[in-house]
Design a protein around this motif. Structure first.
Motif, PDB file in Angstrom:
ATOM      1  N   TYR A 150       0.775  -1.146  -0.031  1.00 53.65           N
ATOM      2  CA  TYR A 150      -0.110   0.054  -0.004  1.00 53.65           C
ATOM      3  C   TYR A 150       0.782   1.143   0.010  1.00 53.65           C
ATOM      4  O   TYR A 150       1.761   1.387   0.797  1.00 53.65           O
ATOM      5  CB  TYR A 150      -0.888   0.138   1.074  1.00 53.65           C
ATOM      6  CG  TYR A 150      -1.758   1.050   1.298  1.00 53.65           C
ATOM      7  CD1 TYR A 150      -2.659   1.559   0.410  1.00 53.65           C
ATOM      8  CD2 TYR A 150      -1.312   2.179   2.408  1.00 53.65           C
ATOM      9  CE1 TYR A 150      -3.540   2.702   0.691  1.00 53.65           C
ATOM     10  CE2 TYR A 150      -2.113   3.259   2.565  1.00 53.65           C
ATOM     11  CZ  TYR A 150      -3.271   3.653   1.533  1.00 53.65           C
ATOM     12  OH  TYR A 150      -3.947   4.814   1.948  1.00 53.65           O
ATOM     13  N   ASP A 151       0.610   2.208  -0.783  1.00 58.51           N
ATOM     14  CA  ASP A 151       1.446   3.405  -0.849  1.00 58.51           C
ATOM     15  C   ASP A 151       0.325   4.568  -1.011  1.00 58.51           C
ATOM     16  O   ASP A 151      -0.466   4.927  -1.844  1.00 58.51           O
ATOM     17  CB  ASP A 151       2.290   3.504  -2.070  1.00 58.51           C
ATOM     18  CG  ASP A 151       2.791   4.743  -2.371  1.00 58.51           C
ATOM     19  OD1 ASP A 151       2.970   5.647  -1.408  1.00 58.51           O
ATOM     20  OD2 ASP A 151       3.239   5.027  -3.498  1.00 58.51           O
ATOM     21  N   ALA A 163       0.080   6.955  -3.872  1.00 61.54           N
ATOM     22  CA  ALA A 163       0.084   6.739  -5.171  1.00 61.54           C
ATOM     23  C   ALA A 163      -1.409   7.196  -5.799  1.00 61.54           C
ATOM     24  O   ALA A 163      -1.427   7.860  -6.776  1.00 61.54           O
ATOM     25  CB  ALA A 163      -0.269   5.110  -5.294  1.00 61.54           C
ATOM     26  N   VAL A 164      -2.383   7.807  -4.990  1.00 63.76           N
ATOM     27  CA  VAL A 164      -3.613   8.471  -5.264  1.00 63.76           C
ATOM     28  C   VAL A 164      -3.820   9.347  -4.142  1.00 63.76           C
ATOM     29  O   VAL A 164      -4.095   8.988  -2.949  1.00 63.76           O
ATOM     30  CB  VAL A 164      -4.795   7.540  -5.406  1.00 63.76           C
ATOM     31  CG1 VAL A 164      -5.978   8.302  -5.663  1.00 63.76           C
ATOM     32  CG2 VAL A 164      -4.458   6.368  -6.609  1.00 63.76           C
ATOM     33  N   ILE A 165      -3.544  10.527  -4.517  1.00 60.77           N
ATOM     34  CA  ILE A 165      -3.765  11.653  -3.378  1.00 60.77           C
ATOM     35  C   ILE A 165      -5.236  12.080  -3.410  1.00 60.77           C
ATOM     36  O   ILE A 165      -5.572  12.623  -4.385  1.00 60.77           O
ATOM     37  CB  ILE A 165      -2.739  12.819  -3.501  1.00 60.77           C
ATOM     38  CG1 ILE A 165      -1.399  12.197  -3.590  1.00 60.77           C
ATOM     39  CG2 ILE A 165      -3.048  13.993  -2.667  1.00 60.77           C
ATOM     40  CD1 ILE A 165      -0.387  13.384  -3.852  1.00 60.77           C
ATOM     41  N   PRO A 166      -5.874  12.036  -2.371  1.00 62.38           N
ATOM     42  CA  PRO A 166      -7.258  12.489  -1.919  1.00 62.38           C
ATOM     43  C   PRO A 166      -7.581  13.926  -2.164  1.00 62.38           C
ATOM     44  O   PRO A 166      -6.537  14.485  -1.967  1.00 62.38           O
ATOM     45  CB  PRO A 166      -7.835  11.736  -0.989  1.00 62.38           C
ATOM     46  CG  PRO A 166      -6.534  11.621  -0.168  1.00 62.38           C
ATOM     47  CD  PRO A 166      -5.393  11.441  -1.034  1.00 62.38           C
ATOM     48  N   SER A 167      -8.669  14.321  -2.676  1.00 62.24           N
ATOM     49  CA  SER A 167      -9.030  16.012  -2.551  1.00 62.24           C
ATOM     50  C   SER A 167      -8.721  16.359  -0.969  1.00 62.24           C
ATOM     51  O   SER A 167      -8.750  15.691  -0.064  1.00 62.24           O
ATOM     52  CB  SER A 167     -10.244  16.262  -2.857  1.00 62.24           C
ATOM     53  OG  SER A 167     -11.181  15.773  -1.950  1.00 62.24           O
TER      54      SER A 167
END
Length: 65
Positions: free
Chosen positions: A6-7, A10-14
């Motif tokens: 898990y990174d 990798a996907v940065i939330p708002s």
């Protein structure tokens, strides 16, 4: 098949999603702090009224003066 690690980056939330999660986390942390304080108090030795020191006449709220 090995799982991909898990990174979180990798996907940065708002920013709004992050603020909401932070608020939820802080609320949970405060509740856990209260629960911990209560658990600590419940484990303290019980002090009955006969073991408490007698109030002094100079103490506030003794009805004098």
């Amino acid at each position: 098949m090995p799982r991909k690690p898990y990174d979180p980056l990798a996907v940065i939330p708002s920013p709004d999603a992050i603020r909401q999660r932070l608020t939820e986390t802080l609320t949970l942390a405060e509740r856990l702090r209260i629960l911990l304080e209560l658990a600590d108090r419940l484990r303290l030795p019980v002090a009955t009224a006969d073991r408490l020191p007698a109030p002094t006449p100079e103490a506030k709220g003794c009805g004098r003066g």
